[in-house]
Scaffold this active site. Structure first.
Site, PDB file in Angstrom:
ATOM      1  N   HIS A 132       0.848  -1.201   0.000  1.00  0.00           N
ATOM      2  CA  HIS A 132       0.000   0.000   0.000  1.00  0.00           C
ATOM      3  C   HIS A 132       0.879   1.245   0.000  1.00  0.00           C
ATOM      4  O   HIS A 132       2.068   1.171   0.289  1.00  0.00           O
ATOM      5  CB  HIS A 132      -0.912   0.035   1.236  1.00  0.00           C
ATOM      6  CG  HIS A 132      -2.119  -0.840   1.113  1.00  0.00           C
ATOM      7  ND1 HIS A 132      -2.105  -2.173   1.421  1.00  0.00           N
ATOM      8  CD2 HIS A 132      -3.389  -0.566   0.701  1.00  0.00           C
ATOM      9  CE1 HIS A 132      -3.306  -2.698   1.208  1.00  0.00           C
ATOM     10  NE2 HIS A 132      -4.108  -1.742   0.762  1.00  0.00           N
ATOM     11  N   LYS A 136      -0.623   4.781   4.620  1.00  0.00           N
ATOM     12  CA  LYS A 136      -1.512   3.808   5.280  1.00  0.00           C
ATOM     13  C   LYS A 136      -1.071   3.578   6.721  1.00  0.00           C
ATOM     14  O   LYS A 136       0.089   3.298   6.994  1.00  0.00           O
ATOM     15  CB  LYS A 136      -1.541   2.483   4.501  1.00  0.00           C
ATOM     16  CG  LYS A 136      -2.527   1.499   5.107  1.00  0.00           C
ATOM     17  CD  LYS A 136      -2.943   0.420   4.140  1.00  0.00           C
ATOM     18  CE  LYS A 136      -3.928  -0.547   4.770  1.00  0.00           C
ATOM     19  NZ  LYS A 136      -5.186   0.071   5.174  1.00  0.00           N
TER      20      LYS A 136
HETATM   21  N1  LIG Z   1     -12.648  -0.713   2.940  1.00  0.00           N
HETATM   22  C1  LIG Z   1     -12.088  -0.301   1.799  1.00  0.00           C
HETATM   23  O1  LIG Z   1     -12.470  -0.704   0.686  1.00  0.00           O
HETATM   24  C2  LIG Z   1     -10.995   0.718   1.865  1.00  0.00           C
HETATM   25  C3  LIG Z   1     -10.396   1.207   0.696  1.00  0.00           C
HETATM   26  C4  LIG Z   1      -9.438   2.222   0.812  1.00  0.00           C
HETATM   27  C5  LIG Z   1      -9.084   2.716   2.057  1.00  0.00           C
HETATM   28  N2  LIG Z   1      -9.667   2.182   3.175  1.00  0.00           N
HETATM   29  C6  LIG Z   1      -9.410   2.702   4.516  1.00  0.00           C
HETATM   30  O2  LIG Z   1     -10.145   3.914   4.645  1.00  0.00           O
HETATM   31  C7  LIG Z   1      -9.492   4.801   5.548  1.00  0.00           C
HETATM   32  C8  LIG Z   1      -9.308   6.167   4.898  1.00  0.00           C
HETATM   33  O3  LIG Z   1      -8.496   6.059   3.755  1.00  0.00           O
HETATM   34  P1  LIG Z   1      -8.043   7.359   2.932  1.00  0.00           P
HETATM   35  O4  LIG Z   1      -7.086   6.827   1.933  1.00  0.00           O
HETATM   36  O5  LIG Z   1      -9.215   8.156   2.494  1.00  0.00           O
HETATM   37  O6  LIG Z   1      -7.248   8.159   4.085  1.00  0.00           O
HETATM   38  P2  LIG Z   1      -6.909   9.727   4.121  1.00  0.00           P
HETATM   39  O7  LIG Z   1      -5.853   9.874   5.165  1.00  0.00           O
HETATM   40  O8  LIG Z   1      -6.640  10.243   2.747  1.00  0.00           O
HETATM   41  O9  LIG Z   1      -8.269  10.406   4.641  1.00  0.00           O
HETATM   42  C9  LIG Z   1      -8.760  10.270   5.947  1.00  0.00           C
HETATM   43  C10 LIG Z   1      -9.518  11.549   6.285  1.00  0.00           C
HETATM   44  O10 LIG Z   1     -10.206  11.349   7.523  1.00  0.00           O
HETATM   45  C11 LIG Z   1     -10.190  12.600   8.234  1.00  0.00           C
HETATM   46  N3  LIG Z   1     -10.424  12.300   9.645  1.00  0.00           N
HETATM   47  C12 LIG Z   1      -9.557  11.885  10.597  1.00  0.00           C
HETATM   48  N4  LIG Z   1     -10.187  11.713  11.778  1.00  0.00           N
HETATM   49  C13 LIG Z   1     -11.492  12.025  11.575  1.00  0.00           C
HETATM   50  C14 LIG Z   1     -12.643  12.024  12.397  1.00  0.00           C
HETATM   51  N5  LIG Z   1     -12.583  11.683  13.692  1.00  0.00           N
HETATM   52  N6  LIG Z   1     -13.832  12.370  11.860  1.00  0.00           N
HETATM   53  C15 LIG Z   1     -13.913  12.724  10.552  1.00  0.00           C
HETATM   54  N7  LIG Z   1     -12.844  12.768   9.721  1.00  0.00           N
HETATM   55  C16 LIG Z   1     -11.654  12.408  10.217  1.00  0.00           C
HETATM   56  C17 LIG Z   1      -8.801  13.172   7.930  1.00  0.00           C
HETATM   57  O11 LIG Z   1      -8.805  14.581   8.117  1.00  0.00           O
HETATM   58  C18 LIG Z   1      -8.599  12.775   6.470  1.00  0.00           C
HETATM   59  O12 LIG Z   1      -9.001  13.788   5.574  1.00  0.00           O
HETATM   60  C19 LIG Z   1      -8.202   4.065   5.953  1.00  0.00           C
HETATM   61  O13 LIG Z   1      -8.440   3.354   7.149  1.00  0.00           O
HETATM   62  C20 LIG Z   1      -7.988   3.079   4.815  1.00  0.00           C
HETATM   63  O14 LIG Z   1      -7.248   1.950   5.221  1.00  0.00           O
HETATM   64  C21 LIG Z   1     -10.605   1.209   3.094  1.00  0.00           C
END
Ligand SMILES: NC(=O)c1ccc[n+]([C@@H]2O[C@H](COP(=O)([O-])OP(=O)(O)OC[C@H]3O[C@@H](n4cnc5c(N)ncnc54)[C@H](O)[C@@H]3O)[C@@H](O)[C@H]2O)c1
Length: 240
Positions: A132, A136
């Site tokens: 990844h 991550k």
């Molecule tokens: N299930 C899936 O298919 C899948 C796919 C991709 C990513 N993910 C997971 O999704 C999550 C997010 O991924 P991303 O790439 O968008 O990350 P990212 O870091 O780009 O975005 C996360 C966002 O969440 C915000 N945030 C943090 N704490 C918060 C809170 N308490 N309330 C609201 N917003 C908050 C941050 O400001 C940030 O903008 C990760 O855990 C990743 O592993 C899951």
């Protein structure tokens, strides 16, 4: 449908594009922990992609606002049973998936099938890799954990998984399934299961070319959950 985005990072922004292209309205974008459940009042559903230490509190806020929640964040599943029980008892709606991509869910099924077949072929040693992007936060990835659980449930010779960052060393017994996690720039998600014998190698893998697959699955789940209460996952949605 009016969709609240909880988390407006890489995934939140991709989900916004997909949702708007399907005619949905983004009712709010909540990108930090300081929002109040009342801000969700105008939404039909919330889609949560934040970070491992934020997911639980966001799920509870959606329960309080009585808004169904689709959770993509991984790395918080030690609280899954408690939150599922609460959803069932209080008629809330919770949908979680370690990976919303249809392709990965097809891989999950192939993986279990292959692991079952391998009970008859002890000469094959199994191990896993996932790669990844550098931002991550959790490892092994939630998807890798689901794949590992699929193998452990179906392949008698593996009892637990051991996750290691690339280069890390640990004692691995024959009963352990090793998962190596690599972190490299700009990789949305790559997972591989390898069965290796003295004479050949069998691999199954999934490579996400971008984040569209995750976003499309999450929006599909949001459309599907409307009017339902209970605890759901991709098997319910895809009817595998
Ligand atoms: N299930 C899936 O298919 C899948 C796919 C991709 C990513 N993910 C997971 O999704 C999550 C997010 O991924 P991303 O790439 O968008 O990350 P990212 O870091 O780009 O975005 C996360 C966002 O969440 C915000 N945030 C943090 N704490 C918060 C809170 N308490 N309330 C609201 N917003 C908050 C941050 O400001 C940030 O903008 C990760 O855990 C990743 O592993 C899951």
């Amino acid at each position: 449908m009016k969709i609240a985005l909880i988390g407006y990072g890489k995934m939140g922004k991709t989900i916004e594009e997909v949702a708007i292209s399907k005619g949905h309205i983004i009712s709010c974008r909540l990108d930090s922990s300081d929002f109040d459940p009342s801000e969700l009042a105008n939404s039909d559903v919330a889609i949560e992609f934040t970070q491992p230490d934020a997911a639980v509190s966001n799920i509870l806020k959606c329960y309080e606002a009585n808004v169904p929640i689709i959770v993509g964040t991984t790395g918080w599943y030690d609280k899954y049973e408690v939150l599922s029980k609460k959803a069932r008892e209080e008629n809330k709606a919770l949908f979680t998936a370690t990976n919303f991509s249809i392709g990965v869910n097809i891989l999950f099924h192939l993986n279990e099938k292959l692991a079952g077949i391998m009970n008859n072929f002890s000469e094959y040693k199994v191990h896993m890799d996932e790669t990844h992007h550098l931002q991550k936060k959790d490892h092994p990835s939630g998807t890798a954990v689901t794949l590992a659980e699929g193998i452990i449930n179906s392949l008698n010779r593996k009892k637990k998984y051991i996750g290691l960052l690339d280069g890390q060393e640990a004692e691995i017994s024959a009963f352990d399934l090793q998962i190596i996690s690599k972190r490299q720039p700009d990789i949305p998600g790559y997972h591989k299961v390898t069965y290796e014998s003295e004479i050949d190698e069998i691999t199954i893998s999934h490579n996400a070319k971008n984040r569209q697959g995750f976003a499309q699955g999450a929006v599909l789940a949001a459309e599907w959950i409307k009017g339902k209460t209970g605890v759901f996952g991709m098997n319910d949605l895809l009817n595998f």
